[in-house]
Write a protein that holds these residues in place. Structure first.
Motif, mmCIF file in Angstrom:
data_model
loop_
_atom_site.group_PDB
_atom_site.id
_atom_site.type_symbol
_atom_site.label_atom_id
_atom_site.label_comp_id
_atom_site.label_asym_id
_atom_site.label_seq_id
_atom_site.Cartn_x
_atom_site.Cartn_y
_atom_site.Cartn_z
ATOM 1 N N UNK A 285 -19.628 -1.516 54.793
ATOM 2 C CA UNK A 285 -20.429 -0.363 55.247
ATOM 3 C C UNK A 285 -20.341 -0.218 56.769
ATOM 4 N N UNK A 286 -20.394 -1.344 57.455
ATOM 5 C CA UNK A 286 -20.333 -1.288 58.917
ATOM 6 C C UNK A 286 -19.015 -0.631 59.355
ATOM 7 N N UNK A 287 -17.933 -1.065 58.741
ATOM 8 C CA UNK A 287 -16.621 -0.498 59.089
ATOM 9 C C UNK A 287 -16.572 0.982 58.711
ATOM 10 N N UNK A 288 -17.079 1.334 57.540
ATOM 11 C CA UNK A 288 -16.990 2.729 57.077
ATOM 12 C C UNK A 288 -17.822 3.656 57.962
ATOM 13 N N UNK A 289 -19.022 3.208 58.343
ATOM 14 C CA UNK A 289 -19.880 4.058 59.184
ATOM 15 C C UNK A 289 -19.292 4.196 60.585
ATOM 16 N N UNK A 290 -18.616 3.144 61.063
ATOM 17 C CA UNK A 290 -18.028 3.209 62.403
ATOM 18 C C UNK A 290 -16.802 4.124 62.410
ATOM 19 N N UNK A 291 -16.051 4.115 61.305
ATOM 20 C CA UNK A 291 -14.744 4.793 61.327
ATOM 21 C C UNK A 291 -14.811 6.243 60.868
ATOM 22 N N UNK A 292 -15.857 6.622 60.118
ATOM 23 C CA UNK A 292 -15.850 7.972 59.515
ATOM 24 C C UNK A 292 -17.171 8.685 59.796
ATOM 25 N N UNK A 293 -17.119 10.019 59.965
ATOM 26 C CA UNK A 293 -18.362 10.757 60.116
ATOM 27 C C UNK A 293 -19.041 10.900 58.749
ATOM 28 N N UNK A 294 -20.331 11.308 58.758
ATOM 29 C CA UNK A 294 -21.045 11.506 57.493
ATOM 30 C C UNK A 294 -20.263 12.523 56.664
ATOM 31 N N UNK A 295 -20.078 12.249 55.391
ATOM 32 C CA UNK A 295 -19.321 13.175 54.535
ATOM 33 C C UNK A 295 -18.586 12.389 53.479
ATOM 34 N N UNK A 297 -15.517 11.559 53.214
ATOM 35 C CA UNK A 297 -14.548 10.566 53.690
ATOM 36 C C UNK A 297 -15.222 9.203 53.798
ATOM 37 N N UNK A 298 -16.474 9.202 54.193
ATOM 38 C CA UNK A 298 -17.209 7.934 54.299
ATOM 39 C C UNK A 298 -17.350 7.288 52.918
ATOM 40 N N UNK A 299 -17.628 8.142 51.936
ATOM 41 C CA UNK A 299 -17.744 7.616 50.563
ATOM 42 C C UNK A 299 -16.450 6.939 50.142
ATOM 43 N N UNK A 300 -15.335 7.585 50.513
ATOM 44 C CA UNK A 300 -14.040 7.031 50.110
ATOM 45 C C UNK A 300 -13.738 5.720 50.817
ATOM 46 N N UNK A 301 -14.426 5.481 51.919
ATOM 47 C CA UNK A 301 -14.219 4.220 52.649
ATOM 48 C C UNK A 301 -15.151 3.118 52.122
ATOM 49 N N UNK A 302 -15.803 3.359 50.999
ATOM 50 C CA UNK A 302 -16.765 2.372 50.470
ATOM 51 C C UNK A 302 -16.421 1.944 49.027
ATOM 52 N N UNK A 303 -15.164 1.546 48.767
ATOM 53 C CA UNK A 303 -14.801 1.232 47.371
ATOM 54 C C UNK A 303 -15.559 0.038 46.798
ATOM 55 N N UNK A 304 -15.841 -0.961 47.630
ATOM 56 C CA UNK A 304 -16.541 -2.137 47.092
ATOM 57 C C UNK A 304 -17.998 -1.779 46.771
ATOM 58 N N UNK A 305 -18.625 -1.014 47.673
ATOM 59 C CA UNK A 305 -20.021 -0.604 47.420
ATOM 60 C C UNK A 305 -20.079 0.258 46.156
ATOM 61 N N UNK A 306 -19.054 1.082 45.979
ATOM 62 C CA UNK A 306 -18.973 1.886 44.764
ATOM 63 C C UNK A 306 -18.938 0.988 43.517
ATOM 64 N N UNK A 307 -18.141 -0.088 43.597
ATOM 65 C CA UNK A 307 -18.056 -1.024 42.464
ATOM 66 C C UNK A 307 -19.412 -1.703 42.227
ATOM 67 N N UNK A 308 -20.105 -2.000 43.322
ATOM 68 C CA UNK A 308 -21.427 -2.623 43.213
ATOM 69 C C UNK A 308 -22.386 -1.682 42.468
#
Ligand code: HEM
Length: 441
Positions: A285-295, A297-308
């Motif tokens: 999450x830290x990496x995804x929030x740092x690298x992507x704006x809200x939207x 694209x951020x969701x797509x940067x969270x595959x592990x959280x999605x699995x959780x």
């Protein structure tokens, strides 16, 4: 669901005998999750729960019921028995059938596309910020309360724009709580019996009715970007009557708010119990929030959280039971289920069935990475299956993944009374007793 004794019967279907007059009502009401699990383990694929009620437990039968034979079942009759309009349960897409259902669903469906999920991903960032701004490390929070304010705001602003005042939102929360408290008990008192819950609902409904009716004439209803779902409904074909509109709006609030709330809270409980998995969510999450704006694209940067979240929806599916009434005689796994039978499938039972899930009781998000688990389709259906699948599934997933990532990137949560946490199977599977202490990582 109707577990009390009544005349019709599927002959030869095995199941617990129960009381001569009340059938298995007592066992079901005392511990519905345990009772259904026990029935499935003891009696197999088709279980007679009562004279007029059958449980299906094989994934093939779940799929046949919800997908292939959807048109041969009535959802309206099974749902409205739980609570009619006058008990607070609106009559809408969710509990209509046939051509009426189709027209209602078609009217709303176009508004639930990718654009809505994008909007959800943007709104959830702001609203999450508002909730978390009030959290202090070391100060206990009632997680269910906090997240419910957030998910209610999310659903109302996503569906209807920013038309709702804080007061309106609070009133809606007061209305929804006793309705969601409706148990799935088959025993409903006659409508004229003025239980305290019904009186509370009626008082709240008058105000909520006014608020929802006013929405149709609000500027948001004319603007598809501001309030896509409200716009689609108000300008839909066929145009809804004022009552119909109010019922659709109320249903969307009820369907979208508590379910998402329960999903976020259960996921957080599981993460609190599994620190090594929580740490992985934090890092992602830290990496995804740092690298992507809200939207999105951020969701797509969270595959592990999605699995959780998927794994949490498996173990604690907010919708834990789905029932329909058979409109004709049908065969399931070699048994004839007669017309008029209430047929039930249970996410709780199917998602934990050791015949299909390896380490069924364990929280193992990894099973969802890559190609995902090789289980039959009818083994996992937190959002339902087939034509009646949840219209809000994409939005709900976006919101849940985002909120979980946002909470856990900022804080780790300690459970204050882990031993008191338990599922309460009301209309949704509510997590009870979830008090947490946020801590800095
Ligand atoms: C985690 C959150 C959610 C879960 C677990 C969930 C689950 C479900 C399930 C299982 C069904 C199908 C019930 C059946 O087959 O009888 C359903 C239907 C529905 N859901 Fe959701 N839902 C969620 C969020 C939402 C949201 C956010 C909305 C809208 C804002 C929504 C609106 C609806 C509607 C309108 C239906 C009825 C669809 C129809 O009958 O055609 N749900 N939901």
């Amino acid at each position: 669901m109707t577990t009390a004794a009544s005349p019709s019967a599927g002959t030869g279907i095995p199941g617990p005998g129960g009381d001569k007059y009340l059938g298995n009502l007592h066992a079901f009401s005392t511990d519905p999750l345990g009772f259904l699990t026990e029935c499935s383990r003891t009696y197999g694929d088709v279980v007679r729960l009562g004279a007029n009620n059958v449980l299906l437990t094989s994934p093939g039968d779940v799929e046949r019921m919800l997908v292939d034979r959807n048109a041969k079942f009535s959802k309206a009759s099974a749902d409205t028995r739980r609570g009619s309009r006058r008990q607070g349960f609106p009559l809408s897409t969710m509990n209509s059938d046939g051509a009426t259902w189709q027209a209602k669903r078609h009217r709303m469906q176009p508004a639930f596309g990718r654009k809505l999920s994008t909007k959800a991903a943007e709104i959830v960032a702001d609203q999450g910020e508002r909730m978390l701004a009030g959290w202090r490390p070391g100060t206990p929070r009632d997680l269910q309360d906090d997240v419910s304010v957030l998910t209610l705001r999310l659903v109302t602003s996503l569906m209807f724009g920013d038309e709702f005042s804080e007061e309106d939102t609070a009133e809606i929360a007061r209305l929804v709580a006793p309705i969601m408290d409706l148990s799935t008990s088959p025993v409903l008192l006659p409508e004229w019996v003025p239980t305290p819950r019904k009186l509370r609902i009626r008082r709240s409904m008058a105000r909520v009715d006014r608020t929802l009716r006013a929405l149709a004439a609000s500027p948001a209803a004319a603007d598809p970007d501001r309030a896509p779902v409200l716009h689609a409904l108000v300008h839909g074909d066929p145009p809804p009557t004022p009552d119909e509109l109010r019922d659709e709006l109320a249903t969307l609030i009820m369907a979208g708010f508590e379910t998402t709330n329960d999903a976020v809270v259960w996921t957080s409980v599981l993460l609190a119990r599994h620190p090594e998995i929580a740490e992985r969510v934090r890092a992602e999450a830290e990496a995804a929030f740092a690298a992507t704006p809200a939207g999105l694209a951020r969701m797509e940067a969270l595959p592990y959280t999605n699995a959780v979240v998927r794994e949490s929806l498996r173990l604690y599916s907010p919708v834990w039971l789905t029932s329909r009434d058979a409109m004709e005689d049908m065969e399931f796994s070699g048994h004839i289920v007669p017309a008029g039978t209430t047929v039930t499938v249970s996410q709780w039972v199917a998602h934990r069935d050791p015949r299909h899930w390896e380490d069924a009781e364990e929280f193992r998000p990894e099973r969802w990475l890559g190609k995902g688990p090789s289980v039959p389709r009818g083994s996992y259906f937190p959002f339902g299956l087939g034509p009646r699948v949840c219209i809000g599934a994409a939005v709900a997933t976006t919101e849940t993944v985002h909120i979980v990532a946002d909470i856990w990137r900022r804080f780790r949560l300690d459970l204050v009374h882990p031993e008191r946490i338990r599922p309460r199977p009301a209309l949704a599977l509510q997590p009870m007793g979830v008090e947490v202490v946020p801590r800095r990582w």
